[in-house]
Design a protein around this motif. Structure first.
Motif, mmCIF file in Angstrom:
data_model
loop_
_atom_site.group_PDB
_atom_site.id
_atom_site.type_symbol
_atom_site.label_atom_id
_atom_site.label_comp_id
_atom_site.label_asym_id
_atom_site.label_seq_id
_atom_site.Cartn_x
_atom_site.Cartn_y
_atom_site.Cartn_z
ATOM 1 N N THR A 287 5.924 39.996 135.564
ATOM 2 C CA THR A 287 7.381 39.908 135.619
ATOM 3 C C THR A 287 7.912 41.129 136.353
ATOM 4 O O THR A 287 7.621 42.264 135.986
ATOM 5 C CB THR A 287 7.981 39.835 134.206
ATOM 6 N N GLU B 83 11.459 42.851 138.322
ATOM 7 C CA GLU B 83 12.914 42.796 138.463
ATOM 8 C C GLU B 83 13.307 43.322 139.833
ATOM 9 O O GLU B 83 12.811 44.357 140.271
ATOM 10 C CB GLU B 83 13.602 43.633 137.392
ATOM 11 N N THR C 286 16.671 44.288 142.390
ATOM 12 C CA THR C 286 18.081 44.664 142.370
ATOM 13 C C THR C 286 18.545 44.872 143.802
ATOM 14 O O THR C 286 17.798 45.398 144.628
ATOM 15 C CB THR C 286 18.280 45.981 141.579
ATOM 16 N N ARG D 164 21.128 41.152 140.396
ATOM 17 C CA ARG D 164 19.730 41.326 139.992
ATOM 18 C C ARG D 164 19.060 39.955 139.870
ATOM 19 O O ARG D 164 19.711 38.950 139.686
ATOM 20 C CB ARG D 164 19.637 42.013 138.627
ATOM 21 N N TRP D 165 17.735 40.003 139.915
ATOM 22 C CA TRP D 165 16.920 38.814 139.652
ATOM 23 C C TRP D 165 15.637 39.284 139.005
ATOM 24 O O TRP D 165 15.049 40.283 139.417
ATOM 25 C CB TRP D 165 16.621 38.067 140.952
ATOM 26 N N SER D 166 15.178 38.562 138.012
ATOM 27 C CA SER D 166 13.924 38.882 137.342
ATOM 28 C C SER D 166 13.112 37.609 137.193
ATOM 29 O O SER D 166 13.667 36.555 136.859
ATOM 30 C CB SER D 166 14.212 39.493 135.970
ATOM 31 N N ARG E 160 11.302 46.745 140.364
ATOM 32 C CA ARG E 160 10.959 47.438 139.121
ATOM 33 C C ARG E 160 9.905 46.667 138.351
ATOM 34 O O ARG E 160 9.977 45.454 138.198
ATOM 35 C CB ARG E 160 12.190 47.613 138.235
#
Length: 128
Positions: free
Chosen positions: A7, A9, A11, A31-33, A84
């Protein structure tokens, strides 16, 4: 050995700058995760059109890229992305692949965050 997923993240880096300048609120930073396939044989990161749109990334350069199937395709390279994993971050660019193609994390962001694939456990970890 199977495929490794993690997973990650993403930004919009420019939104963060605007927030620091007081032009947008923290809750307005895009953002997208989600799950990324980890590929140590790939150089860059690849996202899809849906992720690009969600992050609101600007148009980028068109480049020829060699894909996993061996084909050469002209794809867009976009920048301004903060990546991230856990408490590690880096800033990088990404190829934009069509539709909702599976996102991929390559060597540049892996090195930028000092991450390694533990093949015996099929997972992404901090470099010991």
């Amino acid at each position: 050995m199977g495929l490794t997923y993690a997973t990650i993240e993403l930004t919009n880096q420019y939104d963060e700058y605007k927030c620091e300048e007081g032009l947008v609120q923290p809750n307005e930073i895009r953002r997208w995760s989600g799950e990324f396939m980890i590929d140590t044989g790939a150089i860059r990161m690849a996202i899809n059109e849906e992720i690009r749109e969600k992050l609101g990334l600007r148009k980028g350069l068109l480049m020829n890229a060699a894909l996993a199937d061996g084909s050469i395709r002209q794809v867009e390279l976009v920048g301004g992305i903060k990546v991230r994993f856990g408490d590690r971050t880096c800033y990088t660019d990404a190829f934009v692949l069509p539709g909702n193609t599976e996102p991929l994390l390559g060597a540049i962001p892996l090195e930028g965050m000092d991450l390694v694939v533990v093949t015996s456990e099929n997972k992404l970890e901090y470099n010991p």
